[in-house]
Design a protein around this motif. Sequence first.
Motif, mmCIF file in Angstrom:
data_model
loop_
_atom_site.group_PDB
_atom_site.id
_atom_site.type_symbol
_atom_site.label_atom_id
_atom_site.label_comp_id
_atom_site.label_asym_id
_atom_site.label_seq_id
_atom_site.Cartn_x
_atom_site.Cartn_y
_atom_site.Cartn_z
ATOM 1 N N GLU A 332 -30.587 -7.308 56.945
ATOM 2 C CA GLU A 332 -30.317 -8.452 56.084
ATOM 3 C C GLU A 332 -30.031 -8.023 54.645
ATOM 4 O O GLU A 332 -29.118 -8.543 53.998
ATOM 5 C CB GLU A 332 -31.521 -9.399 56.118
ATOM 6 C CG GLU A 332 -31.367 -10.665 55.300
ATOM 7 C CD GLU A 332 -30.464 -11.689 55.959
ATOM 8 O OE1 GLU A 332 -30.164 -12.711 55.302
ATOM 9 O OE2 GLU A 332 -30.053 -11.482 57.127
ATOM 10 N N LEU A 333 -30.812 -7.071 54.136
ATOM 11 C CA LEU A 333 -30.691 -6.687 52.730
ATOM 12 C C LEU A 333 -29.733 -5.526 52.490
ATOM 13 O O LEU A 333 -29.096 -5.450 51.442
ATOM 14 C CB LEU A 333 -32.072 -6.327 52.170
ATOM 15 C CG LEU A 333 -33.114 -7.450 52.157
ATOM 16 C CD1 LEU A 333 -34.451 -6.923 51.667
ATOM 17 C CD2 LEU A 333 -32.646 -8.617 51.288
ATOM 18 N N LEU A 334 -29.654 -4.619 53.457
ATOM 19 C CA LEU A 334 -28.840 -3.422 53.246
ATOM 20 C C LEU A 334 -27.628 -3.327 54.174
ATOM 21 O O LEU A 334 -26.715 -2.556 53.895
ATOM 22 C CB LEU A 334 -29.701 -2.157 53.436
ATOM 23 C CG LEU A 334 -30.965 -2.047 52.575
ATOM 24 C CD1 LEU A 334 -31.694 -0.748 52.901
ATOM 25 C CD2 LEU A 334 -30.607 -2.088 51.104
ATOM 26 N N GLY A 335 -27.631 -4.081 55.267
ATOM 27 C CA GLY A 335 -26.514 -4.011 56.201
ATOM 28 C C GLY A 335 -26.403 -2.670 56.905
ATOM 29 O O GLY A 335 -25.317 -2.262 57.343
ATOM 30 N N VAL A 336 -27.524 -1.971 57.039
ATOM 31 C CA VAL A 336 -27.525 -0.645 57.664
ATOM 32 C C VAL A 336 -27.307 -0.785 59.171
ATOM 33 O O VAL A 336 -27.768 -1.757 59.789
ATOM 34 C CB VAL A 336 -28.869 0.078 57.371
ATOM 35 C CG1 VAL A 336 -28.916 1.447 58.045
ATOM 36 C CG2 VAL A 336 -29.057 0.219 55.869
ATOM 37 N N SER A 337 -26.639 0.167 59.771
ATOM 38 C CA SER A 337 -26.337 0.108 61.207
ATOM 39 C C SER A 337 -27.619 0.210 62.034
ATOM 40 O O SER A 337 -28.620 0.797 61.606
ATOM 41 C CB SER A 337 -25.389 1.236 61.606
ATOM 42 O OG SER A 337 -26.052 2.492 61.536
ATOM 43 N N PHE A 338 -27.576 -0.352 63.233
ATOM 44 C CA PHE A 338 -28.724 -0.277 64.134
ATOM 45 C C PHE A 338 -29.047 1.170 64.485
ATOM 46 O O PHE A 338 -30.211 1.541 64.650
ATOM 47 C CB PHE A 338 -28.445 -1.077 65.413
ATOM 48 C CG PHE A 338 -28.370 -2.561 65.191
ATOM 49 C CD1 PHE A 338 -29.442 -3.243 64.633
ATOM 50 C CD2 PHE A 338 -27.236 -3.275 65.542
ATOM 51 C CE1 PHE A 338 -29.384 -4.623 64.431
ATOM 52 C CE2 PHE A 338 -27.169 -4.649 65.344
ATOM 53 C CZ PHE A 338 -28.247 -5.324 64.777
ATOM 54 N N LEU A 339 -28.008 1.979 64.592
ATOM 55 C CA LEU A 339 -28.205 3.391 64.920
ATOM 56 C C LEU A 339 -29.023 4.088 63.840
ATOM 57 O O LEU A 339 -29.968 4.825 64.126
ATOM 58 C CB LEU A 339 -26.840 4.068 65.074
ATOM 59 C CG LEU A 339 -26.853 5.509 65.621
ATOM 60 C CD1 LEU A 339 -27.383 5.535 67.040
ATOM 61 C CD2 LEU A 339 -25.443 6.097 65.562
ATOM 62 N N LYS A 340 -28.672 3.827 62.585
ATOM 63 C CA LYS A 340 -29.386 4.439 61.465
ATOM 64 C C LYS A 340 -30.831 3.952 61.401
ATOM 65 O O LYS A 340 -31.764 4.729 61.208
ATOM 66 C CB LYS A 340 -28.676 4.116 60.146
ATOM 67 C CG LYS A 340 -27.449 4.960 59.852
ATOM 68 C CD LYS A 340 -27.856 6.355 59.423
ATOM 69 C CE LYS A 340 -26.641 7.145 58.954
ATOM 70 N NZ LYS A 340 -27.025 8.550 58.606
ATOM 71 N N ILE A 341 -31.003 2.622 61.533
ATOM 72 C CA ILE A 341 -32.360 2.074 61.466
ATOM 73 C C ILE A 341 -33.221 2.673 62.571
ATOM 74 O O ILE A 341 -34.386 3.023 62.355
ATOM 75 C CB ILE A 341 -32.336 0.536 61.586
ATOM 76 C CG1 ILE A 341 -31.550 -0.087 60.425
ATOM 77 C CG2 ILE A 341 -33.758 -0.022 61.598
ATOM 78 C CD1 ILE A 341 -31.329 -1.580 60.548
ATOM 79 N N GLY A 342 -32.641 2.821 63.762
ATOM 80 C CA GLY A 342 -33.375 3.435 64.869
ATOM 81 C C GLY A 342 -33.824 4.839 64.540
ATOM 82 O O GLY A 342 -34.941 5.244 64.894
ATOM 83 N N SER A 343 -32.973 5.591 63.846
ATOM 84 C CA SER A 343 -33.341 6.966 63.489
ATOM 85 C C SER A 343 -34.492 6.994 62.482
ATOM 86 O O SER A 343 -35.283 7.934 62.461
ATOM 87 C CB SER A 343 -32.121 7.703 62.914
ATOM 88 O OG SER A 343 -31.780 7.200 61.627
ATOM 89 N N TYR A 344 -34.598 5.943 61.631
ATOM 90 C CA TYR A 344 -35.674 5.883 60.645
ATOM 91 C C TYR A 344 -36.983 5.387 61.249
ATOM 92 O O TYR A 344 -38.042 5.541 60.650
ATOM 93 C CB TYR A 344 -35.287 4.957 59.487
ATOM 94 C CG TYR A 344 -34.020 5.348 58.761
ATOM 95 C CD1 TYR A 344 -33.653 6.675 58.605
ATOM 96 C CD2 TYR A 344 -33.167 4.364 58.242
ATOM 97 C CE1 TYR A 344 -32.485 7.026 57.962
ATOM 98 C CE2 TYR A 344 -32.005 4.713 57.575
ATOM 99 C CZ TYR A 344 -31.662 6.038 57.451
ATOM 100 O OH TYR A 344 -30.499 6.383 56.792
ATOM 101 N N LEU A 345 -36.893 4.762 62.431
ATOM 102 C CA LEU A 345 -38.088 4.210 63.076
ATOM 103 C C LEU A 345 -38.409 4.956 64.370
ATOM 104 O O LEU A 345 -38.517 4.375 65.452
ATOM 105 C CB LEU A 345 -37.889 2.716 63.364
ATOM 106 C CG LEU A 345 -37.917 1.789 62.143
ATOM 107 C CD1 LEU A 345 -37.439 0.394 62.510
ATOM 108 C CD2 LEU A 345 -39.330 1.727 61.548
#
Length: 399
Positions: A332-345
Amino acid sequence: MNPMAAEQIFSVPFRFLLDGKFGGEQNRSPSRPLGLARFVGDTSNLLLKYLISEESRNKLDSQWPIVLFGPSGTGKTSLALTIVSDLAEQSDRTEEVIPFNQSKNESSLGKPIFLSALEFDRRYRSAIETDSVDDFRKKLIQSAGVIIDDVDRLENKAAAQAELVRVLDQMSAKNRPIVVTMPVSPQLCNGLSSRLISRLSLGLSLPVNPPGPEARLEIIRELANINQINLSDDAALLLADRLQVTVPKLNHVFAQIKTSLAADTNSHSEIVNATRLTKIFKKSASEVESLCHLIIKCVAKEFDLKVSDLKSNSRKQSIVMARGVSVYLNRELLGVSFLKIGSYLGNRDHSTIMHANRKIEKLVSSDSDSNDSDSSIQSVVFKLKQELTEKFASQINFI
């Protein structure tokens, strides 16, 4: 801006700017707030429009105290100063009032008093030590009006709270204006005695909300003129849409724009359009990654968890929910890709991250009549979104 929206905008001139200093904290009476000489409101603050109207002034006799509550930076203190100075100016009172820190020879007739809650507490304790409580109380009660700023700061100060109740009672009996400010409504303010909460609730409590879209646009255009920035209409609209924040944060954003333009000798007189604005605030991949981790950290703290919990394989409900909120806010705030978010989590599969995001999206958009658990998560998401947007306005809104 459409004509109907324009009709909803109203202004409250900061009259205290012309009224000289208040008694009380002599060095605390604000000068022109952030360059703005008025409070700009719209549909988000329509109750305040009534408060400063001629019609309401004749109905305030039984409404003291006025309690203005809302987030920091919304203009509560400036409005309080304006309300009291305006009423004091209209008053026919003739009592001589000796403001704090002034001798009788230095005093001015009819000046209202401004004190922060902590200063009220300090001066009351000093009065007890010097056996001058009656004099302390008399200066307040006989003044043309009193403002107590940030009353929530009296948390767990029982003696000062009891004294404030006495002052409120006696000033109300004499129909003297008294306005207090606080971040939340009296009923939601932890640490205040039930007696003080009850007394504050007898008056008129009004929320002071951050500016809505129409007011933000008006404020942005005024700040652009103050900072001598040639802002195009599309850039102004972009700022109003992306920056759902208070005036101090908007002012900070303009300072960033001004600094960027000053560094570019070829753009000093250039019109700043939406494209130029986006370039000014464009973030590198490493900066975006840092903001992603910051959001995850803030969510973990809100849920009383560790970041490692969100990255773990745990299926505990609270951890799953916090993980989903992290995904949602990063999207919502950064528009980061799901792939990237997955790598951070914890290197999660992007389909798992998509599912977590859809779940929170559905929950956030559901009706307010949903169950208590859903409502609680809605409140947490809203709170985090507001806090992150306010604190990192330009960083997270121009990626």
